[in-house]
Design an enzyme around this catalytic site. Structure first.
Site, short mmCIF file in Angstrom:
data_model
loop_
_atom_site.label_atom_id
_atom_site.label_comp_id
_atom_site.label_asym_id
_atom_site.label_seq_id
_atom_site.Cartn_x
_atom_site.Cartn_y
_atom_site.Cartn_z
N ARG A 1 0.75 -1.20 -0.11
CA ARG A 1 0.16 -0.05 -0.05
C ARG A 1 0.83 1.31 0.02
O ARG A 1 1.88 1.28 0.62
CB ARG A 1 -1.05 -0.05 1.35
N GLU B 1 -2.10 8.14 -5.00
CA GLU B 1 -2.22 7.52 -6.65
C GLU B 1 -3.68 8.09 -6.77
O GLU B 1 -3.86 7.83 -8.32
CB GLU B 1 -1.90 6.10 -6.50
N HIS C 1 -0.11 0.46 -9.95
CA HIS C 1 -0.73 -0.50 -9.26
C HIS C 1 -1.18 -1.81 -10.02
O HIS C 1 -2.60 -1.92 -10.09
CB HIS C 1 -1.95 0.10 -8.57
#
Length: 330
Positions: free
Chosen positions: A235, A264, A296
């Protein structure tokens, strides 16, 4: 017929979601929008909802869902820090996630991108683009079998990552608040600091919570072996990003790979090629020759996507039919 809204639909997910609906005799509606104060009113006539949020869900959404009789939100990721679990519980809304959808996929990403750093691929690529084909010390690497790898967070993904490194012959150490002593290939350390002090590669696999927030900051980087590489496929909030950039720039870290970034939500998963990025920290990450940034996508494989689609829908349907589900968080 039971109706479920499938928010955050991407092109490659739509057919999977509709096939699931047909198979289970459920009316599934797909939408590219995310659940928010602007879209929650679309759920007035629905029984359940699944979504893939990245930013914080506005608190006004929870009472709206309650007023519409919706009892759950099925998040289609392992991470769930975008939800206020207590507020959801107050409004009788079950939040669920998908804790395991393809740990091997994320592990393979973590190892492969670490190898790019270890084998000096960013430097090699820059030299080749300049037509410099010489062999020189800046592109000399070391074999992984001679390295120590620290796995921070040894759950499903961390364990799968450590197992791959052990296959290379590396010494694998780890830290977890809840050690899994069945992992025979891994040597546990008492603290994160102790785990990383001799590590050539640091691989992060911890959830985002109050204990892990900015776990890796200037104070933690003081414990890093000089020249180590760091990979974050966990994370974004686990790392203080300006401190990471400083650690790379001053040589504490020789490189880093960042698949998740603490800010993000406004950028990752979107095509921003024709817009200005108003985030100087993200731009610093992207422009840094020794930092690899990916949006991601560590999880992004066909197996993982199918498991996420079906897992979110199954969780929503379970709450609709039984009042609970196996992956509830509150």
């Amino acid at each position: 017929m039971t109706k479920i809204m499938f928010f955050g639909t991407r092109a490659y997910e739509k057919d999977m979601a509709l096939r699931w609906g047909k198979k289970n005799n459920i009316d599934v509606t797909t939408s590219t929008e995310l659940l928010s104060v602007d879209t929650v009113d679309q759920l007035k006539d629905y029984d359940g909802v699944t979504t893939m949020q990245f930013g914080k869900l506005e608190p006004e959404v929870y009472p709206k869902l309650e007023s519409y009789g919706i009892k759950q939100i099925a998040q289609r990721t392992a991470g769930f820090d975008m939800y206020d679990l207590e507020l959801a519980k107050k409004h009788e809304i079950i939040i669920s996630n998908i804790p395991s959808y393809s740990p091997e996929t994320i592990a393979e990403y973590s190892v492969s991108i670490a190898l790019q750093l270890v084998r000096k691929f960013p430097t090699i690529e820059k030299r080749v683009q300049a037509h410099n084909f010489t062999w020189a010390s800046p592109i000399m690497s070391r074999p992984v079998k001679n390295m120590t790898v620290a796995i921070i967070g040894t759950g499903r993904i961390g364990a799968a990552t450590g197992k791959i490194y052990a296959g290379f012959g590396a010494r694998v150490v780890g830290y977890d608040a809840y050690p899994n002593h069945s992992l025979s290939f891994l040597e546990y350390k008492e603290t994160v600091e102790d785990a990383i002090k001799d590590a050539d590669i640091i691989s992060l696999h911890v959830p985002a919570n109050k204990d892990s927030f900015h776990l890796f900051d200037n104070n933690m980087f003081k414990n890093v072996k000089k020249g180590a590489v760091l990979v974050n496929a966990a994370r974004g909030a686990v790392i203080n990003t300006p401190d990471l950039i400083e650690a790379v720039n001053n040589g504490t870290l020789s490189g880093a790979a960042i698949d998740t970034y603490e800010n993000e939500a406004n950028y990752f998963t979107f095509d921003c090629s024709n817009q200005t990025i108003d985030d100087p920290i993200l731009l610093d990450l992207i422009r840094n020759e020794n930092i690899l940034v990916t949006p991601h996508i560590a999880f992004f494989s066909d197996e993982a996507v199918q498991n996420l689609v079906e897992g979110g829908l199954n969780a929503a349907l379970s709450v609709i039919n039984t009042g609970t589900c196996d992956t509830r968080l509150n």
